[in-house]
Enzyme design. Structure first.
Site, PDB file in Angstrom:
ATOM      1  N   PHE A   1       0.865  -1.187   0.000  1.00 48.11           N
ATOM      2  CA  PHE A   1       0.000   0.000   0.000  1.00 48.11           C
ATOM      3  C   PHE A   1       0.907   1.245   0.000  1.00 48.11           C
ATOM      4  O   PHE A   1       1.878   1.299   0.749  1.00 48.11           O
ATOM      5  CB  PHE A   1      -0.874  -0.020   1.253  1.00 48.11           C
ATOM      6  CG  PHE A   1      -2.149   0.774   1.150  1.00 48.11           C
ATOM      7  CD1 PHE A   1      -3.358   0.158   0.845  1.00 48.11           C
ATOM      8  CD2 PHE A   1      -2.137   2.142   1.369  1.00 48.11           C
ATOM      9  CE1 PHE A   1      -4.525   0.888   0.770  1.00 48.11           C
ATOM     10  CE2 PHE A   1      -3.303   2.875   1.292  1.00 48.11           C
ATOM     11  CZ  PHE A   1      -4.502   2.259   0.992  1.00 48.11           C
TER      12      PHE A   1
ATOM     13  N   ALA B   1       0.211  -2.285   5.613  1.00 46.85           N
ATOM     14  CA  ALA B   1       0.876  -2.274   6.918  1.00 46.85           C
ATOM     15  C   ALA B   1       0.138  -3.140   7.938  1.00 46.85           C
ATOM     16  O   ALA B   1       0.747  -3.673   8.870  1.00 46.85           O
ATOM     17  CB  ALA B   1       1.019  -0.842   7.426  1.00 46.85           C
TER      18      ALA B   1
ATOM     19  N   GLU C   1      -0.968  -6.025   7.542  1.00 47.76           N
ATOM     20  CA  GLU C   1      -0.548  -7.431   7.396  1.00 47.76           C
ATOM     21  C   GLU C   1       0.900  -7.667   7.849  1.00 47.76           C
ATOM     22  O   GLU C   1       1.376  -8.809   7.851  1.00 47.76           O
ATOM     23  CB  GLU C   1      -0.714  -7.874   5.940  1.00 47.76           C
ATOM     24  CG  GLU C   1      -2.152  -8.189   5.538  1.00 47.76           C
ATOM     25  CD  GLU C   1      -3.010  -6.954   5.289  1.00 47.76           C
ATOM     26  OE1 GLU C   1      -2.448  -5.901   4.919  1.00 47.76           O
ATOM     27  OE2 GLU C   1      -4.237  -7.041   5.484  1.00 47.76           O
TER      28      GLU C   1
ATOM     29  N   VAL D   1       2.056   4.578   6.231  1.00 48.56           N
ATOM     30  CA  VAL D   1       0.663   4.808   6.614  1.00 48.56           C
ATOM     31  C   VAL D   1       0.442   6.319   6.599  1.00 48.56           C
ATOM     32  O   VAL D   1       1.102   7.055   7.343  1.00 48.56           O
ATOM     33  CB  VAL D   1       0.329   4.187   7.981  1.00 48.56           C
ATOM     34  CG1 VAL D   1      -1.183   4.199   8.201  1.00 48.56           C
ATOM     35  CG2 VAL D   1       0.851   2.770   8.079  1.00 48.56           C
TER      36      VAL D   1
ATOM     37  N   HIS E   1      -8.949   5.060   8.739  1.00 52.10           N
ATOM     38  CA  HIS E   1      -8.550   4.113   9.788  1.00 52.10           C
ATOM     39  C   HIS E   1      -7.037   4.116  10.012  1.00 52.10           C
ATOM     40  O   HIS E   1      -6.440   3.139  10.443  1.00 52.10           O
ATOM     41  CB  HIS E   1      -9.124   2.719   9.540  1.00 52.10           C
ATOM     42  CG  HIS E   1      -8.792   2.111   8.220  1.00 52.10           C
ATOM     43  ND1 HIS E   1      -9.298   2.528   7.028  1.00 52.10           N
ATOM     44  CD2 HIS E   1      -7.998   1.064   7.924  1.00 52.10           C
ATOM     45  CE1 HIS E   1      -8.829   1.774   6.056  1.00 52.10           C
ATOM     46  NE2 HIS E   1      -8.028   0.894   6.568  1.00 52.10           N
TER      47      HIS E   1
ATOM     48  N   PHE F   1      11.281  -1.264  13.013  1.00 52.31           N
ATOM     49  CA  PHE F   1      10.059  -0.553  12.592  1.00 52.31           C
ATOM     50  C   PHE F   1      10.418   0.495  11.541  1.00 52.31           C
ATOM     51  O   PHE F   1      10.707   1.647  11.855  1.00 52.31           O
ATOM     52  CB  PHE F   1       9.418   0.096  13.815  1.00 52.31           C
ATOM     53  CG  PHE F   1       8.005   0.573  13.590  1.00 52.31           C
ATOM     54  CD1 PHE F   1       6.996  -0.311  13.257  1.00 52.31           C
ATOM     55  CD2 PHE F   1       7.679   1.915  13.734  1.00 52.31           C
ATOM     56  CE1 PHE F   1       5.688   0.120  13.066  1.00 52.31           C
ATOM     57  CE2 PHE F   1       6.385   2.361  13.543  1.00 52.31           C
ATOM     58  CZ  PHE F   1       5.386   1.464  13.207  1.00 52.31           C
TER      59      PHE F   1
ATOM     60  N   ARG G   1      10.381  11.525   3.560  1.00 47.39           N
ATOM     61  CA  ARG G   1      11.052  10.557   4.438  1.00 47.39           C
ATOM     62  C   ARG G   1      11.485   9.286   3.709  1.00 47.39           C
ATOM     63  O   ARG G   1      11.972   8.353   4.333  1.00 47.39           O
ATOM     64  CB  ARG G   1      10.125  10.180   5.593  1.00 47.39           C
ATOM     65  CG  ARG G   1       9.925  11.351   6.523  1.00 47.39           C
ATOM     66  CD  ARG G   1       8.922  11.071   7.607  1.00 47.39           C
ATOM     67  NE  ARG G   1       8.375  12.344   8.083  1.00 47.39           N
ATOM     68  CZ  ARG G   1       7.468  12.456   9.035  1.00 47.39           C
ATOM     69  NH1 ARG G   1       7.009  11.386   9.629  1.00 47.39           N
ATOM     70  NH2 ARG G   1       7.022  13.638   9.398  1.00 47.39           N
TER      71      ARG G   1
HETATM   72  N1  INI Z   1      -2.140   0.272   4.454  1.00 42.64           N
HETATM   73  C1  INI Z   1      -0.946   0.923   4.481  1.00 42.64           C
HETATM   74  O1  INI Z   1       0.114   0.282   4.485  1.00 42.64           O
HETATM   75  N2  INI Z   1      -0.936   2.289   4.496  1.00 42.64           N
HETATM   76  C2  INI Z   1      -2.073   3.037   4.492  1.00 42.64           C
HETATM   77  O2  INI Z   1      -1.980   4.285   4.496  1.00 42.64           O
HETATM   78  C3  INI Z   1      -3.325   2.364   4.437  1.00 42.64           C
HETATM   79  N3  INI Z   1      -4.556   3.094   4.339  1.00 42.64           N
HETATM   80  O3  INI Z   1      -4.501   4.257   3.978  1.00 42.64           O
HETATM   81  O4  INI Z   1      -5.615   2.544   4.572  1.00 42.64           O
HETATM   82  C4  INI Z   1      -3.325   0.939   4.431  1.00 42.64           C
HETATM   83  N4  INI Z   1      -4.495   0.239   4.407  1.00 42.64           N
HETATM   84  C5  INI Z   1      -4.562  -1.138   4.044  1.00 42.64           C
HETATM   85  C6  INI Z   1      -4.339  -2.070   5.218  1.00 42.64           C
HETATM   86  O5  INI Z   1      -2.984  -2.059   5.624  1.00 42.64           O
HETATM   87  C7  INI Z   1      -4.705  -3.501   4.850  1.00 42.64           C
HETATM   88  O6  INI Z   1      -3.871  -3.963   3.815  1.00 42.64           O
HETATM   89  C8  INI Z   1      -6.165  -3.646   4.417  1.00 42.64           C
HETATM   90  O7  INI Z   1      -7.036  -3.056   5.360  1.00 42.64           O
HETATM   91  C9  INI Z   1      -6.534  -5.143   4.263  1.00 42.64           C
HETATM   92  O8  INI Z   1      -6.426  -5.824   5.506  1.00 42.64           O
END
Ligand code: INI
Length: 161
Positions: free
Chosen positions: A23, A58, A60, A83, A90, A115, A129
């Site tokens: 993501f 993130a 997972e 994130v 969320h 981390f 960053r």
């Molecule tokens: N996952 C991220 O790694 N960064 C994000 O900013 C993010 N947002 O914006 O929602 C995000 N969502 C997905 C989440 O990590 C899961 O993969 C998803 O909810 C399925 O479980």
């Protein structure tokens, strides 16, 4: 003078796993590259001794960090993700779970899980960053992994383990 024990930024041996949360991939790819670069520049043969494992997001990271840490195959694991508050309602759940999972995987296994997840308000801050004006937090995470692996080796030697 107190006796000081600290890790050095050297290749203390062992394999590394880098977890990348796909993501916001345009940012996370830079973090993963940064982490690998830090290892390579400190003498790790990254083709031979680094595995890169991609997860959807993130959220997972926890499960896979646990599984990799428990495998006993890695000296350290570096979790990279981005994130971004601007793009998610969320944010707090996702960022919180990633942090909790990384800390738990490390505490439960004794394997350093670093981390390398950036949590920002905006995409611009995330770009800053991940290799532009605020450095590369993936590279920094790679350095932390090297330091922790060396520190653990020194503590083991010190304690006669
Ligand atoms: N996952 C991220 O790694 N960064 C994000 O900013 C993010 N947002 O914006 O929602 C995000 N969502 C997905 C989440 O990590 C899961 O993969 C998803 O909810 C399925 O479980």
């Amino acid at each position: 003078m107190p006796r000081t024990l600290e890790g050095h930024l050297v290749d203390a041996g062992g394999r590394y796993a880098v977890i990348g949360a796909r993501f916001n991939a345009f940012v996370v790819e830079k973090l993963v590259e940064g982490a690998i670069d830090a290892l390579r520049r400190h003498g790790v043969d990254t083709d031979e001794r680094v595995d890169v494992v991609w997860v959807p997001g993130a959220w997972e990271i926890s499960l896979i960090a646990q599984k990799l840490a428990k495998s006993g195959r890695y000296a350290a694991i570096i979790a990279c993700g981005a994130v971004i508050r601007g793009s998610t309602a969320h944010f707090d759940f996702v960022a919180g779970e990633a942090a909790r999972g990384v800390a738990a995987a490390s505490a439960e296994t004794g394997v350093p899980v670093i981390f390398g997840v950036i949590t920002t308000d905006t995409i611009e801050q995330a770009i800053e960053r991940s290799g532009t004006k605020a450095g590369n937090k993936g590279y920094d995470a790679g350095l932390a992994a090297l330091e922790m692996v060396d520190l653990l080796r020194r503590l083991d030697a010190d304690q006669g383990a």
